[in-house]
Enzyme design. Structure first.
Site, mmCIF file in Angstrom:
data_model
loop_
_atom_site.group_PDB
_atom_site.id
_atom_site.type_symbol
_atom_site.label_atom_id
_atom_site.label_comp_id
_atom_site.label_asym_id
_atom_site.label_seq_id
_atom_site.Cartn_x
_atom_site.Cartn_y
_atom_site.Cartn_z
ATOM 1 N N LYS A 172 47.379 34.899 43.849
ATOM 2 C CA LYS A 172 46.177 34.063 43.846
ATOM 3 C C LYS A 172 46.545 32.646 43.438
ATOM 4 O O LYS A 172 47.377 32.439 42.543
ATOM 5 C CB LYS A 172 45.153 34.667 42.880
ATOM 6 C CG LYS A 172 43.799 33.964 42.865
ATOM 7 C CD LYS A 172 42.816 34.670 41.946
ATOM 8 C CE LYS A 172 41.460 33.968 41.912
ATOM 9 N NZ LYS A 172 40.482 34.676 41.068
ATOM 10 N N SER A 228 35.897 35.601 43.079
ATOM 11 C CA SER A 228 36.638 34.451 43.573
ATOM 12 C C SER A 228 37.964 34.828 44.235
ATOM 13 O O SER A 228 38.567 34.021 44.920
ATOM 14 C CB SER A 228 36.928 33.499 42.401
ATOM 15 O OG SER A 228 37.772 34.131 41.446
ATOM 16 N N SER A 230 35.466 38.956 39.509
ATOM 17 C CA SER A 230 36.202 38.336 40.621
ATOM 18 C C SER A 230 37.371 39.142 41.155
ATOM 19 O O SER A 230 38.005 38.738 42.127
ATOM 20 C CB SER A 230 36.694 36.943 40.211
ATOM 21 O OG SER A 230 35.620 36.047 40.143
#
Length: 495
Positions: A78, A158, A182
């Site tokens: 990420k 997210s 998330s």
């Protein structure tokens, strides 16, 4: 698409150990798949040269008999994790061109275990969002599509790039972060497993901060076993993070027996929300039956302060974000606005932050600054902290009464369309976190497990919440649920 990319961590690890493939072959297959996946917009900073260099080194280490636990296994990272010499933007314009001179503790541990980085993955800006639509790179796209529709769906947020990449076989596994859901919400939207560990289990050092008392890194994988393997590598004490727990990390994979006979699973009555889709209710009931059939005892429990969780979260998280994001000012790194003649340093701050932060980040910074201001600190922030303590106590009381894990829905719906909620009241988007934020407020481990498809053929997940520091037991319960559900559906390739 190569058959190699369809494997998970455990399968690929075993194939490498048996000499059925090499890390170079495996990495090459993923790099090809990534190049052909532009429509998903999952990878935002590709690192093919670095990936092949590490893959060759992994094969050489294996030949010398020095293979680590993740030796030669290609994964995605990420964009919130700082990676040395590689763009680390947190999905934001304000960190444009930022290449850290250091490595986050979590990624350092993964590289020490022999993992190979394929690239950085898309995400909501500064991890603020539930649909990956606040990203400076544009939204990541869910590889799943509803039956009879060609509409692009969100992969959740997210960690949307991570969930899309794992579901579309663009990596064996990926890192995510979870501040209010998330990891778990995007995992449920894409039919994968997402684990949020206990707060403090994984170091936060080198991960761009959103809300420091809530953020926690975790694995996003194709199976519960893969999550156990990856967590073992990611977790551990870090002196550089004062909130990191000085606890031994067990071999989580070794704890997966699937035997949950005698376990007590709590069903919180407050999670039966008004207006919840019937399909979610049915899925939840099926989950209860599956765990009961596996030998667990199902009991009703009460978590009375659940109804205050969302407003509490959306006071505390923006308050911490407001403080954390004050450091992005255009002075030392990242983007700096062009200045006119006579502009002062204050003008530079104002212009840089105005053009560097997106609308959602600006909204949350403003909310956070407001609730921390002198006239409202007690009315909002201090009150939210007190309610947070009550929410944590609800869980403590349930566990003290003998509950081993808690079963809830992971999300209030399956994946929705990109743009579907963009123009709506932002509170409608925030409601996506209704089942997940309590876990962060209480600092507990939680895991989303794919358990079925809705009437449109889209994946839906259930969430299990565990006792603090007992990720092994939680993973084992999730393993039993995964085995009972038998979820093997994959998205049809269209990208």
């Amino acid at each position: 698409m190569s058959e190699l990319t369809k494997m998970g961590l455990a399968d690929a690890r075993d194939a490498l150990a048996k000499g059925e493939t090499t890390s170079v072959e495996l990495t090459g297959a993923f790099l090809e798949a990534i190049e052909a996946s532009g429509a998903l917009n999952a990878y935002v900073h590709k690192t093919p040269d670095l990936a092949m260099t590490r893959a060759k080194a992994a094969d050489e280490a294996r030949a010398r008999g020095e293979a680590g636990t993740l030796n030669g296994l290609p994964i995605g990272i990420k964009d919130l994790f700082c990676t040395q010499g590689v763009d680390s933007q947190a999905g934001s314009r304000i960190l444009e061109g930022f290449k850290p001179e250091y490595e986050s503790t979590v990624t350092s541990k993964l590289w020490d275990a022999g993992a190979v980085m394929l690239g950085k993955l898309n995400m909501d800006e500064f991890a603020m969002g539930s649909s990956n639509e606040t990203s400076v790179y544009g939204p990541a796209v869910n590889p799943w599509k509803a039956e009879g529709s060609d509409a692009a769906l969100t992969p959740g947020g997210s960690s949307g790039g991570s969930s899309a990449a794992v579901a579309a076989d663009l990596c064996l596994a990926a890192t995510g972060t979870d501040t209010g859901g998330s990891i778990r919400q995007p995992a449920a939207f894409t039919g994968i497993v997402g684990l949020k560990p206990t707060y403090g289990r994984c170091s936060r050092w080198g991960i761009v901060a959103f809300a420091s008392s809530l953020d926690q890194a975790g694995p996003m994988t194709k199976s519960v076993r893969d999550a156990a393997i990856m967590l073992t590598a990611m977790a551990g004490h870090d002196p550089k993070d004062s909130t990191s727990a000085d606890l031994a990390v067990p071999d989580f994979e070794a704890m997966l027996t699937g035997d949950i006979k005698g376990q007590t699973i709590g069903i919180p009555r407050e999670y039966h929300m008004d207006g919840m889709p019937e399909e979610i209710e049915v899925l939840w009931s099926r989950g209860k039956e599956m765990l009961q059939d596996a030998g667990a005892k199902i009991v009703d429990i009460s978590l009375p302060h659940t109804k205050y969780a969302l407003p509490t979260y959306y006071v505390i998280a923006p308050a911490e974000a407001s403080s954390n994001l004050a450091r992005y000012d255009g002075v030392r790194y990242g983007r700096r606005a062009k200045l006119g003649q006579g502009d002062s340093i204050t003008d530079m701050y104002d212009k840089t932050r105005a053009e560097g932060f997106g609308a959602e980040v600006q909204r949350r910074v403003m909310i956070g600054t407001y609730v921390l201001s002198a006239g409202f600190y007690d009315a909002y922030y201090n009150r939210a902290r007190r309610v947070r303590t009550l929410i944590k106590k609800d869980f403590e009381d349930a566990f003290a009464a003998g509950v081993d894990a808690i079963l809830t829905p992971a999300t209030p719906s399956s994946a929705f369309g990109i743009g579907e909620m963009a123009s709506a009241d932002p509170v409608q988007m925030y409601l996506n976190d209704v089942f997940t934020v309590t876990v962060n407020l209480a600092g507990l481990p939680g895991i989303a497990v794919p358990t079925g498809l809705d009437s449109r053929g889209l994946p839906m997940g259930l969430q299990l919440i565990g006792r603090p520091w007992e990720e092994g037991a939680l993973l084992n319960t999730a393993y039993a649920l995964e085995n009972a559900a038998g979820f093997v559906a994959k998205p049809s390739k269209w990208w």
